[in-house]
Write an enzyme that holds these catalytic residues in place. Structure first.
Site, short mmCIF file in Angstrom:
data_model
loop_
_atom_site.label_atom_id
_atom_site.label_comp_id
_atom_site.label_asym_id
_atom_site.label_seq_id
_atom_site.Cartn_x
_atom_site.Cartn_y
_atom_site.Cartn_z
N ASP A 1 0.08 -1.43 -0.04
CA ASP A 1 -0.12 0.28 0.16
C ASP A 1 0.86 1.56 -0.05
O ASP A 1 0.03 2.28 -0.11
CB ASP A 1 -0.94 -0.10 0.86
CG ASP A 1 -2.08 1.51 1.40
OD1 ASP A 1 -2.40 1.40 -0.16
OD2 ASP A 1 -2.34 1.87 1.99
N CYS B 1 -26.51 -8.00 -8.88
CA CYS B 1 -26.64 -7.65 -7.37
C CYS B 1 -25.67 -5.74 -7.14
O CYS B 1 -24.68 -5.22 -8.24
CB CYS B 1 -25.50 -7.46 -6.34
SG CYS B 1 -25.55 -7.15 -4.16
N CYS C 1 -23.95 -2.53 -3.14
CA CYS C 1 -22.89 -1.04 -2.78
C CYS C 1 -22.77 -0.38 -3.37
O CYS C 1 -23.26 1.13 -2.07
CB CYS C 1 -21.88 -1.79 -2.79
SG CYS C 1 -21.67 -2.20 -4.92
N CYS D 1 -24.39 3.51 -0.65
CA CYS D 1 -23.38 4.42 -0.84
C CYS D 1 -23.98 5.96 -0.11
O CYS D 1 -24.53 6.48 -0.65
CB CYS D 1 -22.59 4.97 -2.21
SG CYS D 1 -21.31 6.57 -1.56
N CYS E 1 -15.82 10.57 -2.27
CA CYS E 1 -16.20 9.23 -1.40
C CYS E 1 -15.40 9.24 0.40
O CYS E 1 -15.10 10.68 0.10
CB CYS E 1 -14.76 7.88 -1.46
SG CYS E 1 -14.95 6.60 -0.88
N CYS F 1 -15.08 5.02 6.11
CA CYS F 1 -16.60 4.59 5.60
C CYS F 1 -16.90 3.19 5.55
O CYS F 1 -15.51 2.55 4.13
CB CYS F 1 -17.30 5.19 4.51
SG CYS F 1 -18.93 4.72 4.38
N CYS G 1 -20.11 0.41 1.47
CA CYS G 1 -20.13 -0.73 0.65
C CYS G 1 -19.98 -1.78 0.80
O CYS G 1 -19.90 -2.86 0.11
CB CYS G 1 -19.67 0.38 -0.47
SG CYS G 1 -17.47 0.79 -0.57
N CYS H 1 -21.77 -5.81 0.89
CA CYS H 1 -21.65 -7.31 0.18
C CYS H 1 -22.29 -8.29 0.59
O CYS H 1 -21.88 -8.93 1.73
CB CYS H 1 -20.30 -6.46 0.32
SG CYS H 1 -19.78 -8.62 -1.27
#
Length: 353
Positions: free
Chosen positions: A139, A196, A199, A203, A219, A246, A249, A253
């Site tokens: 990351d 589906c 998500c 939001c 976001c 957050c 979303c 799932c």
């Protein structure tokens, strides 16, 4: 270079070693450029959906493919570590006293936990193949972990653009090892989102212009973590009591029904004081108190000012008059964004007659 049969054995042994180090998913992909993946990335940048994250564009050549970053790479080992939550991340929605912190940030800094395991796996691999070379990433480098994870078969990028696993849902920290060894690639992950759109509908800020597309500028995770200065007023009410990240979303799932905390890495368990924190305690932070409290936490990287700014928006949304005195003090905070957020919260808590 080892013979293919020996390399195949090494590949299977590596999967087992990865599991022993706490990774619940391990897959292999080719290190070459994928034109489709590169095209999607270019389109996302061209639309400006990366917001102020300039590093996404400034190093786009290196992000385009593993070999763009390291030409000697021949294979990518994609790895996932579970951080499945104990409770429903939506349970505190609308609470007027308590704040919501994204599940991933409630425990120890994942960078440290994942990287330590990656380095251990890298040492194991070098001991087995001392003539090979490798690099580990989690990351903090120009590495596209999610599409590489999909290419390596450990999941697929869902309509919320995060990686989804059939076995572990949306709760995976991702890491990657680039290797000069030519491992056999796994089959790419198969998209199982179907019709589906949970998500998308969940939001709070309509950050998905279309399925599989995220406009970071809308976001809440981006706004509360990456965005500097005041958050645009159009999004402040939608923040509700979210003060860092957050999960909406991810939390909705359906594939998360397969996620199990039994597979979560022991060092990624949430801190009790971050599971349902009181806003009043966070509004009182000075810089030293913030740094001490969040030592070893990923939250520390945003700094006291940005964090308290977020808490003030939550206070303004709470309707809780008991927070008004603390908000009033922060109206004279030396940080302009904090002072402006305090003004906004004060007006919400004490509207003019």
């Amino acid at each position: 270079m080892v013979k293919s049969a020996s390399l195949d054995t090494l590949q299977q042994d590596l999967r087992r070693e990865a599991r022993s180090l706490g990774f619940v998913a391990c897959g292999f992909a080719d290190a070459g450029e994928d034109p489709l993946r590169t095209g999607r990335f270019e389109k996302w940048l061209g639309a400006g959906h990366h917001g102020s994250m300039e590093w996404m564009e400034s190093r786009k050549v290196q992000r385009a493919s593993p070999q763009g970053l390291w030409p000697e790479a021949r294979s990518v080992i994609a790895l996932g570590m579970s951080y499945a939550p104990d409770v429903d991340p939506l349970a505190l929605e609308g609470d007027d006293e308590r704040a919501r912190i994204s599940v991933y940030a409630q425990g120890r800094d994942y960078h440290d936990v994942v990287k330590k395991a990656l380095k251990a796996l890298a040492r194991w691999l070098i001991e087995r193949e001392p003539d090979s070379e490798l690099k580990v990433f989690v990351d903090t480098a120009p590495v596209m972990e999610k599409p590489l994870g999909e290419a390596a078969g450990i999941g697929w990028q869902g309509k919320h653009t995060n990686l989804v696993s059939r076995d572990h849902g949306s709760w995976l920290f991702l890491g990657a090892i680039y290797s000069t060894l030519e491992f056999a690639p796994d089959n790419a992950g198969r998209d199982r989102c179907g019709s589906c759109r949970a998500c998308q509908d969940a939001c709070p800020t309509a950050a998905f212009p279309a399925p599989y597309q995220l406009d970071a500028r809308r976001c809440i995770s981006y706004l509360t973590i990456e965005h500097k200065g005041p958050i645009p007023e159009q999004f402040r009410e939608a923040l509700s009591n979210r003060i860092y990240g957050c999960d909406d979303c991810l939390a909705v799932c359906p594939w998360n029904k397969f996620a199990d905390t039994a597979h979560r890495h022991l060092k990624l368990a949430p801190r009790e004081e971050l599971a349902a924190p009181r806003l009043a305690e966070f509004l009182a932070f000075d810089d030293a108190g913030f740094r001490k409290f969040f030592s070893g936490s990923p939250i520390k990287r945003v700094g006291r000012d940005r964090f308290v700014r977020n808490c003030l928006y939550a206070a303004g949304n709470s309707g809780n008059g008991e927070l008004a005195a603390q908000v009033e003090v922060l109206r004279s905070d030396p940080d302009p964004a904090v002072a402006e957020a305090a003004d906004w919260a004060a007006m919400r808590l004490n509207p003019s007659p």
